[in-house]
Design a protein around this motif. Structure first.
Motif, short mmCIF file in Angstrom:
data_model
loop_
_atom_site.label_atom_id
_atom_site.label_comp_id
_atom_site.label_asym_id
_atom_site.label_seq_id
_atom_site.Cartn_x
_atom_site.Cartn_y
_atom_site.Cartn_z
N SER A 1 -5.42 0.70 -5.74
CA SER A 1 -6.65 1.56 -5.06
C SER A 1 -6.09 2.61 -4.25
CB SER A 1 -7.53 0.69 -4.10
OG SER A 1 -6.89 0.17 -3.05
N VAL A 2 -5.16 2.43 -3.50
CA VAL A 2 -4.45 3.57 -2.82
C VAL A 2 -3.62 4.59 -3.58
CG1 VAL A 2 -2.78 4.20 -0.90
CG2 VAL A 2 -4.28 2.37 -0.56
N LEU B 1 -9.16 16.23 -9.24
CA LEU B 1 -10.28 16.72 -8.24
C LEU B 1 -9.76 18.08 -7.92
CD1 LEU B 1 -12.25 16.27 -6.10
CD2 LEU B 1 -10.49 16.08 -4.34
N LEU B 2 -8.64 18.40 -7.73
CA LEU B 2 -7.99 19.81 -7.78
C LEU B 2 -8.72 20.63 -9.14
CD1 LEU B 2 -6.12 22.11 -6.55
CD2 LEU B 2 -4.27 21.28 -8.22
N PHE C 1 -6.26 13.05 -6.60
CA PHE C 1 -6.49 14.41 -6.19
C PHE C 1 -6.18 15.44 -7.29
CE2 PHE C 1 -7.38 12.15 -2.29
CZ PHE C 1 -7.81 13.43 -1.46
N LEU D 1 -6.25 6.32 -5.91
CA LEU D 1 -6.90 7.41 -4.98
C LEU D 1 -6.33 8.77 -4.83
CD1 LEU D 1 -8.81 5.11 -2.68
CD2 LEU D 1 -10.20 6.63 -4.23
N ILE D 2 -5.05 8.44 -4.44
CA ILE D 2 -4.19 9.39 -4.07
C ILE D 2 -3.89 10.49 -5.75
CG2 ILE D 2 -1.85 10.46 -3.66
CD1 ILE D 2 -1.74 8.12 -1.45
N GLY E 1 -4.61 -3.30 -2.92
CA GLY E 1 -4.22 -2.27 -1.93
C GLY E 1 -3.18 -1.12 -2.82
N LEU F 1 -12.44 21.18 -8.56
CA LEU F 1 -12.73 22.07 -7.54
C LEU F 1 -12.77 23.65 -8.07
CD1 LEU F 1 -11.49 20.42 -4.33
CD2 LEU F 1 -13.71 20.72 -4.79
N GLN F 2 -11.65 23.59 -8.88
CA GLN F 2 -11.52 25.03 -9.50
C GLN F 2 -12.24 25.36 -10.80
OE1 GLN F 2 -8.49 26.95 -7.71
NE2 GLN F 2 -6.78 25.60 -8.46
N ILE G 1 0.71 -1.11 -0.27
CA ILE G 1 -0.09 0.07 0.13
C ILE G 1 0.89 1.33 0.02
CG2 ILE G 1 -1.56 1.39 1.32
CD1 ILE G 1 -2.99 -1.27 2.25
#
Lengths: 541, 428
Positions: free
Chosen positions: A223-224, A234-235, A231, A227-228, A220, A238-239, A178
C-alpha cells in the motif's frame, strides 16, 4: 603513554561496531575510487547532459529545460538537483556541468557500494566475503564505467538496495517493510526500469518462515509503495497530461513510446541486433562478472534467505532474452549488485562445503563460540590458506582483465576534444546566434550568458519538441551553428531527426578538435534553397 | 496585487495544513498499528502466564441506569460465574431510577452471598458519582468495573489476578470489544475502533508513560483508589481522568490483551446515541485536558505525548474533513504543482491506515470466530468518510457544550444486541 591517534583509534573501536567501521572504510575506498579521473573518462554522454540539464532546471522551478514529456518520472534528477551543492563543497564548482554532476552521482555510487556490503552481512555471509562483494561491485569495470556516469539508474540503485536491506531485516518489523515499500517506490520513481525487481523484493519478504504480522507487512509494503508510486500519474493528471490528446504531451503517449512504438533493439537470437550488441558490450567490460554471477545465482537457490537473488536476476533477464523492444544500455546497472551478491553467497557456500571436508576450517567457519575453542594458530592458518587461495584465484583470473580495463578508465583523458570544442564555442559563437548542440554540452553553453533554450538548442529538441517551430518558424534555416560530436550523426539517424539532418547537410566545418567539429550553417547558396523546400513544409507539424 | 496576496496566503495555508495533516495521519497510523509493529510487540501486549493459585479478592462494580432486566441479568450471570473463587458483585443504581433499582434488588436476592446493591442518593446523577458510592461498600483487594451491558470471559479474573501478582501492578486494564458488527453501517467501524483501541493504541500510549484508562474491565487496587479519593464526580471521562492522575503518580498500570479474554459489548443502538456517547467522551477529554493534571508529568516528552493523546480524538475527527477540503482547494486554486502535490501527501498515511484497517478486520474476525465477508470489507471502507463526519460532528458538539459549561451526563442506551453475537461465536 598512548598517543592522541591511539586514543582516537581506541574511541572509534569502542563506539562503533566492526560492521560500522568496515562500512566506513568501504565508503572511503569507494569514494576515492569513484573520484579518480572522474572528469576524464568515460566520454561524456548525451544522456548525462540531459539529466544534468533537467536537474539544473529543477533549481529554476521547471521539470526540464524543454517541454517535460514524461520520459521518466522526475524524482531521479530532482535528487541530483537537491545534491548539486556537493561538488562545490569539494572545490569542484568550476568544472563542466556534467563533470560536476558526476561528483553527485559518485555519492550514490558510494551509497550503493556500502549497501552491497550491508546486504551481504544481512545474508549472514562472512565479513571477508561481504567485503569481497563490495570490492567486486566497486572494481568490476562494468560497474565502474557505468557507475560514474550521470544516469538516473545510478540514482535509483541505492534506493532499491536500501529496500532490500530493510526487507531482509531479521527483526521482521512492520516499519521496515513499510520503509522498504517507500524506498522501492522512490527507486522506481527515479528510474522506472527498476520496477522489474518488485517480484524479487516480494520473494525477499515472503520467502521465509512465517511470522505473526506477515500479512500486515505485505499490506504495508504494497500500500505505501503503491501510494507513493501513484504520485507520478497524479502529477500528469494535475497538469492535464495523463491521457493522450491533441496539442499536449501525455503520460499515456510517453508510456506507449517507451514500451511499444520506440524502435526496438531486436532479438537476442539475432547476432546483428542492437540487443545482442548491447549484451556483448556488457560482456566486453566484464564477462567474468556476468557469467560467473549467473552461475553463482543458480547456487544461491540452495540458500533460502538468498533466493531473491536468482529471482531478481530471472526477472531482470526475462526482457533481455525474450523481449524485442527498446533496451537502454544502462539497464544492466541494477543487475550488478545481484551478480556480485550471488558470487559472494556462492563463495560462502563453497567455503562451507570445503569446511565439511577439512574439519579445522569448519571451526573457523562457524559463527558460534565453538570457534574460540580450537587452537588459534591452526585456525588462523586454515583461514589464511583458504582466503589466500581465493585471493590467488581472483588475481589470476580477474586482475589482468580488470587492470587493463580500469587503467583506461583511471588514467586516460577521453574528454579533451570535447573540452576544446566547448572552450572554442564559448569564445567564438556569437551569443545572439542559434546553435544546435549535443546535450552533453548544452548546459555549459546555455549557462554561458545565453540562457535561452531556443538559442542553444539541444540536438533532438529541434525535431522532437513542437515548441521549436513556435520559436523558429524557419526550421533548419534558423540554425546558425552546429557542434558536431561522435554521437551527432548517430542520433540523427536513430531518432530520425530530419530537420537537424537538413541543417547538418547545409553546413561547413569551421573548426575541428579530434572527433569534435564546429560547423556553420550555410543558407544563401542556390542548392541549399532547393534542398530546404521540403523541410520548410514540415516545420508546421 | 491584492488577489496575488490572497492566493499566496492560501498557498501557504495549504502547505501548513498539509504538513499538520501528515503529522496527524502518521501518528494515528503509528498508534493504531503499534501492536503489529514488531512480532515481539505482539507477545508483550498479552496477559502474563496463569499462576496456579489465585491470591487476590475482587469487588466488581456494575453501574446501571435505565437498563432492561435481560441485559442486566446476563451481565450479572457472567460476573457471578467467574472461575475465580473470591468475587463479590455490587450493582450500583440511582435512587431516581426506581425500576432499575427494583430489578437490581430482585437480581441480588437470587445470589445474596455474592451480590449486593449500592443505592446512590446524591443530587447529581452520573457514573463517577455512582462508582464512588459503590466503592464505599467494597470489601475486597481489587475493585473492578463492568458496564451494565458487558459480558466478561469466565476466566478473566484468574488471568487478571496473575497479572497483578507477576507484574506487581496497581491497575490492570483489560480489553473491551464491541461485537455486533453486522447490525448497522456504523457498527462495523465502531467495533473496529474498539479493536484497535484495546489491541494497539492503548499499548502505544502505555509505552509513552501516559495512559487514558477505559471505564470498563478495568481493575484497580482498592487502597490505591482510596489514596486518590476515588473518581472525579464532575468529570464526564472519569476513566480517562483516573488514568491521567495515576500516570502522574507513577502508579504501575498494565494493559493486557488476549482475544479470548475481551469483555463483549454492543455498539450504541442508534446514530443519535453514538453521537451522544462520542460527545460525552470528547467533552470528558476536554475536561481532563482543562484540569491540567497532565502538566505535572515529569518530562517534556511525556507532557507532549499527554497533550497529543488528549487532543487526538479531535485532531482525527477534523483531519478527516480537512483532507478533502485541502486537496480540493489546492486542485481548484491552480497552485504550482509542488504545492498541489503536497496537499495529497497526507493521503499516503491515511489510505495506508485504511488498508491496515482491512487487515485488522480480518484479524478481528479470526480472533472472535466471526466470518467476515467481502461485503463487510467493502462496507468498512465505504463507511469511513461518513463515520468521520459523525466523529467530527460529535467533537464540534462537545466543543460548543464545553464553551457553554454544559456538562450534563447523556446516557447511552443499550438493546442487548450483542447477546445474539455470543451465541454466534460459540457456534462458530
Amino acid at each position: 603513554m598512548p598517543t592522541r591517534a591511539a586514543k582516537v583509534f581506541w574511541a572509534i573501536r569502542h563506539r562503533f561496531s566492526a560492521d560500522q567501521r568496515t562500512a566506513a572504510l568501504i565508503a572511503l575506498a569507494a569514494a576515492a575510487l569513484s573520484g579518480w579521473n572522474l572528469l576524464n573518462a568515460p566520454e561524456y554522454q548525451d544522456d548525462e547532459g540531459t539529466y544534468t540539464a533537467q536537474a539544473l532546471a529543477i533549481l529554476e522551478g521547471r521539470l526540464a529545460p524543454y517541454t517535460y514529456w514524461y520520459d521518466h518520472p522526475p524524482v531521479g534528477w530532482s535528487q541530483l538537483a537537491a545534491l548539486s551543492w556537493l561538488p562545490v563543497l569539494f572545490g569542484q564548482g568550476n568544472q563542466s556541468s556534467v563533470g560536476q554532476m558526476r561528483y553527485v552521482v559518485a555519492a550514490f555510487f558510494v551509497a550503493s557500494t556500502v549497501l552491497v556490503y550491508l546486504i551481504a552481512r544481512r545474508l549472514e555471509l562472512r565479513q571477508v566475503l561481504a567485503v569481497l562483494a563490495a570490492a567486486l561491485f566497486c572494481l568490476s569495470p562494468l560497474s565502474l564505467v557505468l557507475g560514474r556516469q550521470v544516469f538516473i539508474d545510478n540514482v535509483g540503485l541505492p534506493w532499491l538496495l536500501l529496500a532490500f536491506y530493510l526487507m531482509l531485516s531479521p527483526r521482521l518489523r512492520l516499519w521496515e517493510h513499510i520503509g522498504a515499500g517507500a524506498c522501492f517506490a522512490i527507486a522506481v520513481l527515479s528510474k522506472e526500469t527498476l520496477a522489474i525487481f518488485g517480484p524479487a523484493l516480494l520473494v525477499a519478504l515472503l520467502h521465509r518462515p512465517g511470522w505473526k504480522t506477515r500479512f500486515f507487512s505485505l499490506v504495508g509494503f504494497l500500500s505505501v509503495g503503491g501510494l507513493i508510486l501513484a504520485f507520478f500519474p497524479l502529477l500528469a493528471l494535475l497538469q492535464n497530461e495523463l491521457l493522450s490528446g491533441p496539442g499536449h504531451v501525455s503520460l499515456q503517449d510517453a508510456v506507449t513510446y517507451q514500451f511499444a512504438s520506440r524502435p526496438g533493439s531486436g532479438s537476442i537470437f539475432d547476432p546483428q541486433s542492437d540487443r545482442t550488441k548491447l549484451v556483448m558490450g556488457w560482456m566486453y567490460y566484464d564477462k567474468y562478472l556476468v557469467v560467473g554471477g549467473i552461475v553463482a545465482a543458480l547456487a544461491c537457490i540452495l540458500r533460502r534467505e538468498a533466493r531473491w537473488i536468482p529471482a531478481g536476476l530471472l526477472v531482470f533477464s526475462a526482457p533481455v532474452v525474450i523481449g524485442q523492444g527498446y533496451m537502454p544500455a544502462m539497464y544492466v546497472i541494477a543487475a550488478i549488485p545481484f551478480l556480485v551478491l550471488a558470487i559472494a553467497v556462492a563463495a560462502d557456500l563453497a567455503w562451507n562445503c570445503l569446511a565439511l571436508l577439512v574439519p579445522v576450517l569448519a571451526s573457523a567457519a562457524t559463527h558460534s563460540n565453538t570457534a574460540a575453542r580450537t587452537v588459534p594458530g591452526r585456525r588462523r592458518a586454515a583461514r589464511g590458506l583458504t582466503g589466500g587461495a581465493m585471493l590467488a584465484a581472483l588475481t589470476v583470473v580477474l586482475l589482468p582483465q580488470w587492470l587493463s580495463m580500469n587503467r583506461t578508465l583511471l588514467e586516460t583523458n577521453s574528454n579533451a576534444d570535447w573540452q576544446h570544442a566547448l572552450d572554442w564555442s564559448k569564445e567564438n559563437l556569437p551569443r545572439q546566434d542559434t546553435a544546435l548542440v549535443p546535450y552533453s554540452m548544452w548546459q555549459d553553453l546555455y549557462a554561458d550568458g545565453r540562457h535561452d533554450p531556443w538559442k542553444v538548442v539541444a540536438l533532438e529538441k529541434m525535431d522532437l519538441d513542437s515548441e521549436f517551430a513556435v520559436h523558429h518558424p524557419d526550421s533548419w534555416r534558423a540554425i546558425d551553428w552546429i557542434i558536431e560530436g561522435p554521437p551527432t550523426a548517430r542520433n540523427i539517424k536513430n531518432l530520425q531527426l530530419r530537420n537537424a539532418g537538413e541543417a547538418l547537410k547545409h553546413s561547413r566545418v569551421v573548426a575541428s578538435f579530434g572527433d569534435w567539429r564546429i560547423r556553420e550553417v550555410v543558407k544563401n547558396t542556390q542548392e541549399t534553397v532547393n534542398a530546404a523546400a521540403p523541410a520548410t513544409a514540415e516545420a508546421g507539424q | 496585487m491584492f488577489p496575488t496576496l490572497i492566493a499566496a496566503t492560501i498557498g501557504l495555508l495549504i502547505v501548513g495544513v498539509s504538513v499538520a495533516l501528515f503529522a496527524i495521519a502518521l501518528s494515528t497510523l503509528y498508534v493504531s498499528t503499534h501492536a503489529w509493529w514488531d512480532p515481539l510487540t505482539q507477545a508483550s501486549t498479552s496477559y502474563t502466564e496463569l499462576l496456579p493459585k489465585p491470591a487476590l479478592s475482587f469487588s466488581l462494580i456494575m453501574p446501571c441506569r435505565h437498563e432492561s432486566e435481560r441485559v442486566m441479568a446476563s451481565t450479572l450471570k457472567h460476573l457471578c460465574e467467574q472461575d475465580h473463587p473470591n468475587v463479590e458483585v455490587i450493582i450500583s443504581v440511582g435512587h431516581d431510577d426506581p425500576e432499575t433499582a427494583a430489578t437490581a434488588y430482585r437480581l441480588a436476592a437470587r445470589r445474596p452471598e455474592k451480590v449486593r446493591v449500592s443505592l446512590d442518593s446524591g443530587a447529581v446523577k452520573n457514573k463517577p458519582q455512582q462508582l464512588n458510592t459503590a466503592l464505599a461498600i467494597c470489601r475486597n483487594d481489587i475493585v473492578g468495573i463492568f458496564d451494565a451491558e458487558s459480558i466478561a470471559a469466565p476466566d478473566l479474573l484468574l488471568h487478571v489476578d496473575s497479572c497483578f501478582q507477576i507484574r506487581n501492578a496497581d491497575v490492570v486494564q483489560g480489553a473491551v470489544q464491541l461485537v455486533n458488527y453486522r447490525d448497522t453501517w456504523y457498527s462495523l467501524r465502531n467495533c473496529l475502533e474498539y479493536f484497535t483501541w484495546f489491541r494497539s493504541r492503548l499499548h502505544a500510549y502505555a509505552k509513552q508513560g501516559f495512559i487514558p484508562l477505559g471505564g470498563n474491565t478495568v481493575f484497580i487496587r482498592r487502597d490505591v483508589l482510596g489514596t486518590i479519593n476515588g473518581w472525579d464526580a464532575r468529570c464526564l471521562a472519569e476513566d480517562c481522568d483516573l488514568g491521567v492522575r495515576l500516570s502522574v503518580l507513577h502508579r504501575r498500570i498494565v494493559i493486557a490483551y488476549s482475544p479470548h479474554l475481551v469483555t463483549k459489548e454492543e455498539t450504541p443502538d442508534s446514530i443519535r446515541s453514538l453521537v451522544k456517547q462520542r460527545t460525552r467522551w470528547s467533552l470528558g477529554f476536554m475536561q481532563v485536558h482543562a484540569k491540567g493534571d497532565w502538566k505535572t508529568l515529569p518530562t517534556m516528552r511525556q507532557r507532549c505525548m499527554a497533550w497529543w493523546t488528549l487532543m487526538q480524538q479531535h485532531f482525527m475527527a477534523f483531519a478527516g474533513l480537512c483532507l478533502p477540503f485541502s486537496i480540493g482547494t489546492a486542485v481548484l486554486g491552480k497552485y504550482p504543482v509542488p504545492i498541489t502535490l503536497l496537499a495529497f501527501v497526507p493521503l499516503v498515511p491515511a489510505v495506508a491506515a485504511l488498508a491496515f484497517d482491512v487487515c485488522m478486520l480480518h484479524e478481528f474476525g479470526r480472533d472472535h470466530g466471526y466470518r467476515i465477508r467481502m461485503y463487510d470489507y467493502l462496507r468498512l471502507v465505504a463507511a469511513t468518510p461518513f463515520y468521520q463526519v459523525l466523529l467530527a460532528f460529535a467533537a464540534l458538539r462537545a466543543l460548543i457544550k464545553f464553551r457553554r459549561h454544559d456538562f450534563r451526563w447523556e446516557k447511552t442506551s443499550h438493546s442487548g444486541s450483542h447477546l445474539e453475537y455470543l451465541g454466534a461465536a460459540a457456534k462458530a
